[in-house]
Scaffold this motif. Structure first.
Motif, PDB file in Angstrom:
ATOM      1  N   CYS A  27      -5.395  -0.243   3.458  1.00  0.00           N
ATOM      2  CA  CYS A  27      -4.117  -0.927   3.673  1.00  0.00           C
ATOM      3  C   CYS A  27      -3.076   0.071   4.156  1.00  0.00           C
ATOM      4  O   CYS A  27      -2.905   1.147   3.568  1.00  0.00           O
ATOM      5  CB  CYS A  27      -3.637  -1.607   2.394  1.00  0.00           C
ATOM      6  N   VAL A  28      -2.382  -0.283   5.222  1.00  0.00           N
ATOM      7  CA  VAL A  28      -1.359   0.597   5.777  1.00  0.00           C
ATOM      8  C   VAL A  28      -0.189   0.722   4.798  1.00  0.00           C
ATOM      9  O   VAL A  28       0.139  -0.213   4.069  1.00  0.00           O
ATOM     10  CB  VAL A  28      -0.878   0.054   7.142  1.00  0.00           C
ATOM     11  N   ASP A  29       0.417   1.887   4.765  1.00  0.00           N
ATOM     12  CA  ASP A  29       1.563   2.150   3.903  1.00  0.00           C
ATOM     13  C   ASP A  29       2.842   1.869   4.689  1.00  0.00           C
ATOM     14  O   ASP A  29       3.112   2.519   5.700  1.00  0.00           O
ATOM     15  CB  ASP A  29       1.534   3.611   3.454  1.00  0.00           C
ATOM     16  N   GLU A  30       3.624   0.877   4.235  1.00  0.00           N
ATOM     17  CA  GLU A  30       4.835   0.498   4.947  1.00  0.00           C
ATOM     18  C   GLU A  30       6.082   1.094   4.291  1.00  0.00           C
ATOM     19  O   GLU A  30       7.155   0.491   4.277  1.00  0.00           O
ATOM     20  CB  GLU A  30       4.961  -1.022   5.018  1.00  0.00           C
ATOM     21  N   SER A  31       5.961   2.283   3.761  1.00  0.00           N
ATOM     22  CA  SER A  31       7.103   2.902   3.075  1.00  0.00           C
ATOM     23  C   SER A  31       8.260   3.199   4.016  1.00  0.00           C
ATOM     24  O   SER A  31       9.392   3.361   3.576  1.00  0.00           O
ATOM     25  CB  SER A  31       6.650   4.194   2.383  1.00  0.00           C
ATOM     26  N   LEU A  32       7.981   3.293   5.329  1.00  0.00           N
ATOM     27  CA  LEU A  32       9.055   3.522   6.297  1.00  0.00           C
ATOM     28  C   LEU A  32       9.325   2.265   7.105  1.00  0.00           C
ATOM     29  O   LEU A  32       9.569   2.314   8.302  1.00  0.00           O
ATOM     30  CB  LEU A  32       8.680   4.679   7.237  1.00  0.00           C
ATOM     31  N   ALA A  33       9.262   1.099   6.428  1.00  0.00           N
ATOM     32  CA  ALA A  33       9.434  -0.164   7.141  1.00  0.00           C
ATOM     33  C   ALA A  33      10.889  -0.449   7.495  1.00  0.00           C
ATOM     34  O   ALA A  33      11.167  -1.235   8.385  1.00  0.00           O
ATOM     35  CB  ALA A  33       8.883  -1.318   6.296  1.00  0.00           C
TER      36      ALA A  33
END
Length: 328
Positions: free
Chosen positions: A151-157
Motif C-alpha cells: 500500500c502506498v504511503d500518502e503521508s505527503l498527500a
C-alpha cells in the motif's frame, strides 16, 4: 436573370454539388457514433463483470486458490488495514511488515482475537538497504504465502510544491513507495513462483490518473506502482502469479488527509458516503475483484470517477486542478 440571382436557386445548386460530401460526412458520423456506443456498452459490461457479478456469485475460497498466509506492507494506511481484515475474515493468516511495530500491534491483536488467525509482526527498516530484508525472509520461511499487499504511503498527500518538501521527506517517500515496495515484491515472489500460485496486490491512488500540481511526488510514486504492477503481471502472469493494481480514489479515514485525487479539505477525511466509502467498505468491494481484473479502482463509484477523469483532456484538467488547489 432574376432566377439566377435568387438565394434559393443558389442554395439548391450548391447542395446538389455537395450532396456526395454530405453523404460521406453522414457515414463518418454514423460510424463514430456506433463506435462510441460500442465502447460505452463494453465499459458497462466490464463494470458489471468486475464489480457486481463476483459479489453475487462467490468463487472458490481465496486461501484454497492462492495460499494460507498474506504479507501486508504499509499497514499503517487505513485501506491496507481494512484489506488485511477482509483476508483474515476468510481465514488467512497475516504477516505485517512495518517500520514501526506500534503502528500495527493493535491491528494484529484485533485480527487474532476476532477471527482466530495467526498474526506475525516483522519490523523492517528499509532505509538500511538490503539488511532490512533478512527479518522478512526469516518470517516467510516455511509458510505458504499466497498474498502480498503493498500500500502506498500518502503521508505527503496535502498540497505542497516540490521545493516545499524537505530533502529528507522526499528521500523517505521515494524509499517507502518505490524502493521498499519493489524489494518486498522481490522477497515474496520466489516462493510464489516455486508454488506456481499467488497474488500480488499493489494499492496506489487515483493520483496516478492525471498530473496533479502540488502533489508531484505522490502522483509520480503512485504512477510508478501502477506501471510496476502492469509490467509485473506481463512478466509473471504466465507463471501462476496474479498481479493486481488497485487505484482507489478518496476513501474516508478519520484523522487522515484525503486522497490526492480528491478534495483537499481536511474535513473531507472523516466524511463518507457512496463516493467516499469507509475503508472496510472499500476493502470488501476491492477483494471481490481479485482474480477478476488486473487493473481496477476496486469500487464501482470510483470506476465511474475514473471514466470521467479519462474523458477530460489534460489541457482542461491542469488549469482546473490549479484553480481547485488555489481555492482550497
Amino acid at each position: 436573370m432574376a432566377a439566377v440571382d435568387s438565394f434559393q436557386f443558389l442554395y439548391t445548386e450548391i447542395a446538389r454539388s455537395c450532396n456526395s460530401y454530405f453523404e460521406t460526412l453522414a457515414l463518418v458520423g454514423a460510424v463514430y457514433t456506433a463506435s462510441r456506443a460500442a465502447v460505452l456498452l463494453r465499459d458497462c459490461c466490464t463494470l458489471v463483470r468486475v464489480h457486481f457479478l463476483p459479489r453475487m456469485m462467490p468463487s472458490r475460497r481465496l486461501a484454497q486458490r492462492f495460499g494460507q498466509w498474506a504479507v501486508i506492507y504499509g499497514a499503517s494506511e487505513a485501506i491496507a488495514k481494512a484489506y488485511a481484515e477482509e483476508l483474515a475474515r476468510q481465514g488467512i493468516n497475516i504477516i505485517f511488515v512495518s517500520q514501526d511495530n506500534a503502528a500495527v500491534r493493535d491491528a494484529a491483536l484485533s485480527l487474532s482475537q476476532s477471527y482466530g488467525v495467526e498474526t506475525v509482526i516483522v519490523e523492517a527498516d528499509f532505509t538500511l538497504g538490503q539488511v532490512a530484508g533478512k527479518p522478512v525472509k526469516d518470517a516467510l520461511r516455511g509458510k505458504d504465502v499466497g498474498f502480498l499487499v503493498n500500500c502506498v504511503d500518502e503521508s505527503l498527500a496535502f498540497p505542497q510544491s516540490l521545493i516545499e518538501v524537505s530533502e529528507q521527506d522526499l528521500l523517505d517517500l521515494v524509499n517507502r513507495n518505490v524502493a521498499a515496495i519493489t524489494l518486498m515484491t522481490r522477497l515474496v515472489l520466489p516462493g510464489m513462483v516455486e508454488r506456481s500460485r499467488g497474488a500480488v496486490v499493489n494499492i496506489s491512488s487515483g493520483a496516478c490518473c492525471q498530473p496533479l500540481p502540488g502533489r508531484v511526488t505522490l502522483s509520480a510514486s503512485t504512477g510508478y506502482l501502477d506501471h510496476f504492477s502492469r509490467a509485473l503481471h506481463l512478466e509473471y502472469g504466465c507463471r501462476g502469479i496474479y498481479v493486481q493494481s488497485l487505484i482507489p480514489f478518496q476513501v474516508a479515514s478519520s484523522g487522515r488527509p484525503p486522497s490526492a485525487s480528491s478534495s483537499s479539505s481536511p474535513a473531507a477525511a472523516a466524511a463518507h458516503g457512496w463516493l467516499v466509502p469507509k475503508p472496510e467498505v472499500y476493502a470488501r468491494h476491492a477483494i471481490s475483484t481479485l482474480g477478476i481484473s488486473h487493473r481496477t479502482t476496486g469500487y464501482w463509484p470510483h470506476t465511474l470517477q475514473y471514466g470521467l477523469m479519462r474523458c477530460i483532456p489534460e489541457w482542461i484538467w491542469v488549469p482546473a486542478s490549479r484553480m481547485l488547489l488555489s481555492s482550497s
